[in-house]
Design a protein around this motif. Structure first.
Motif, PDB file in Angstrom:
ATOM      1  N   ALA A 171       0.824  -1.207   0.000  1.00 35.37           N
ATOM      2  CA  ALA A 171       0.000   0.000   0.000  1.00 35.37           C
ATOM      3  C   ALA A 171       0.858   1.257   0.000  1.00 35.37           C
ATOM      4  O   ALA A 171       0.585   2.212  -0.752  1.00 35.37           O
ATOM      5  N   LEU A 172       1.891   1.280   0.813  1.00 38.57           N
ATOM      6  CA  LEU A 172       2.765   2.453   0.857  1.00 38.57           C
ATOM      7  C   LEU A 172       3.519   2.636  -0.458  1.00 38.57           C
ATOM      8  O   LEU A 172       3.691   3.753  -0.946  1.00 38.57           O
ATOM      9  N   HIS A 173       3.973   1.522  -1.016  1.00 36.07           N
ATOM     10  CA  HIS A 173       4.729   1.565  -2.275  1.00 36.07           C
ATOM     11  C   HIS A 173       3.877   2.067  -3.429  1.00 36.07           C
ATOM     12  O   HIS A 173       4.406   2.648  -4.393  1.00 36.07           O
ATOM     13  N   ALA A 174       2.572   1.854  -3.346  1.00 40.24           N
ATOM     14  CA  ALA A 174       1.675   2.254  -4.433  1.00 40.24           C
ATOM     15  C   ALA A 174       1.454   3.753  -4.494  1.00 40.24           C
ATOM     16  O   ALA A 174       0.936   4.268  -5.497  1.00 40.24           O
ATOM     17  N   VAL A 175       1.839   4.485  -3.460  1.00 40.28           N
ATOM     18  CA  VAL A 175       1.684   5.945  -3.435  1.00 40.28           C
ATOM     19  C   VAL A 175       2.925   6.570  -4.063  1.00 40.28           C
ATOM     20  O   VAL A 175       4.041   6.379  -3.562  1.00 40.28           O
ATOM     21  N   PRO A 176       2.779   7.316  -5.168  1.00 40.12           N
ATOM     22  CA  PRO A 176       3.950   7.813  -5.904  1.00 40.12           C
ATOM     23  C   PRO A 176       4.904   8.656  -5.067  1.00 40.12           C
ATOM     24  O   PRO A 176       6.118   8.641  -5.297  1.00 40.12           O
ATOM     25  N   GLU A 177       4.384   9.398  -4.090  1.00 37.14           N
ATOM     26  CA  GLU A 177       5.235  10.283  -3.294  1.00 37.14           C
ATOM     27  C   GLU A 177       6.064   9.538  -2.251  1.00 37.14           C
ATOM     28  O   GLU A 177       6.992  10.109  -1.684  1.00 37.14           O
ATOM     29  N   LEU A 189      10.725  -9.186  -1.920  1.00 36.87           N
ATOM     30  CA  LEU A 189      10.592  -7.769  -1.569  1.00 36.87           C
ATOM     31  C   LEU A 189      11.615  -6.874  -2.261  1.00 36.87           C
ATOM     32  O   LEU A 189      11.716  -5.691  -1.937  1.00 36.87           O
ATOM     33  N   GLU A 190      12.364  -7.410  -3.214  1.00 42.32           N
ATOM     34  CA  GLU A 190      13.493  -6.656  -3.780  1.00 42.32           C
ATOM     35  C   GLU A 190      13.084  -5.310  -4.368  1.00 42.32           C
ATOM     36  O   GLU A 190      13.839  -4.340  -4.280  1.00 42.32           O
ATOM     37  N   HIS A 191      11.897  -5.220  -4.968  1.00 42.36           N
ATOM     38  CA  HIS A 191      11.549  -4.007  -5.719  1.00 42.36           C
ATOM     39  C   HIS A 191      10.896  -2.921  -4.875  1.00 42.36           C
ATOM     40  O   HIS A 191      10.595  -1.840  -5.380  1.00 42.36           O
ATOM     41  N   TYR A 192      10.692  -3.176  -3.590  1.00 43.94           N
ATOM     42  CA  TYR A 192       9.993  -2.193  -2.768  1.00 43.94           C
ATOM     43  C   TYR A 192      10.893  -1.072  -2.274  1.00 43.94           C
ATOM     44  O   TYR A 192      10.421   0.036  -2.002  1.00 43.94           O
ATOM     45  N   PHE A 193      12.181  -1.321  -2.116  1.00 44.68           N
ATOM     46  CA  PHE A 193      13.054  -0.397  -1.399  1.00 44.68           C
ATOM     47  C   PHE A 193      14.055   0.275  -2.330  1.00 44.68           C
ATOM     48  O   PHE A 193      14.882  -0.382  -2.958  1.00 44.68           O
TER      49      PHE A 193
END
Length: 223
Positions: A103-109, A132-136
């Protein structure tokens, strides 16, 4: 006008994943390999979050630097062997962690990052096993920084992302995480489900009891 970028940094052990079983087991194996008395479980969990040499210096304060270094290497070997044997089961995600990251990752800001006492190898393996590699976008590990609570991890993450201190938050379960946030001039959000008692998170702006409370907590901090 575009919304300002926000940097949301996560600790790993005790915050995103429950690794206490594997940490205690590897520490027990390390001390056993050198025929030394194994520290109490509570003492082992009290050092989670520190870089490994600093953690071992606390747990084996009466031992020489050479013995402490041997303990560090024995721990790494034991932990790596467990990871190969157990995979994702070694350090399962806490309930709600994945959904909140999504959910947090989906917010562009929002820019997500990690600030952990784990090694680069350990973090990379954990992110891979959980997908989880692409989240951070920024990953700060013990290999490249002074141990928490030194602010270097947060300072570097901010430098890499260009995010102001007022728009940065550090989420973690230990007093070291909250002290690091305070030293870096950013807000700290403590989590009560980790390895330090909630009352020890005195430097936190606030403490949450479940991942479901994180997004509302962040909104309160920034609004």
């Amino acid at each position: 006008m575009n919304a300002p970028l926000r940097l949301i940094l996560f600790d790993v052990d005790g915050t995103l994943v429950d690794s206490q079983g594997s940490i205690v087991s590897a520490m027990t194996a390390a001390f056993g390999a050198l025929s030394l008395p194994v520290p109490e479980r509570a003492d082992i969990l009290s050092i989670v979050g520190l870089s490994l040499p600093h953690a071992m210096a606390r747990l084996a304060a009466e031992q020489s630097a050479s013995v402490q270094n041997s303990l560090v290497e024995a721990y790494k070997e034991a932990y790596h062997a467990q990871r190969l044997e157990q995979g994702a089961a070694q350090s399962p995600l806490y309930p709600g962690a994945l959904g909140v990251l999504q959910a947090l990752h989906a917010v562009p800001e929002n820019l997500l990052g990690v600030a952990t006492g784990k090694s680069q190898r350990g973090l990379d393996a954990l992110l891979e096993v959980h997908g989880l590699e692409h989240y951070f976008v920024t990953r700060q590990v013990a290999d490249h920084h002074p141990s928490k609570p030194h602010p270097s991890m947060i300072d570097t993450a901010r430098a890499e992302t260009g995010v102001e201190a007022a728009s940065t938050v550090m989420i973690g379960d230990t007093s070291f995480d909250m002290q690091m946030a305070k030293a870096a001039g950013v807000a700290g959000v403590g989590v009560s489900w980790g390895y330090h008692a909630a009352e020890s998170l005195r430097d936190a702006a606030l403490v949450i009891d479940s991942f479901e409370q994180l997004s509302p907590a962040l909104n309160d901090l920034w609004n």
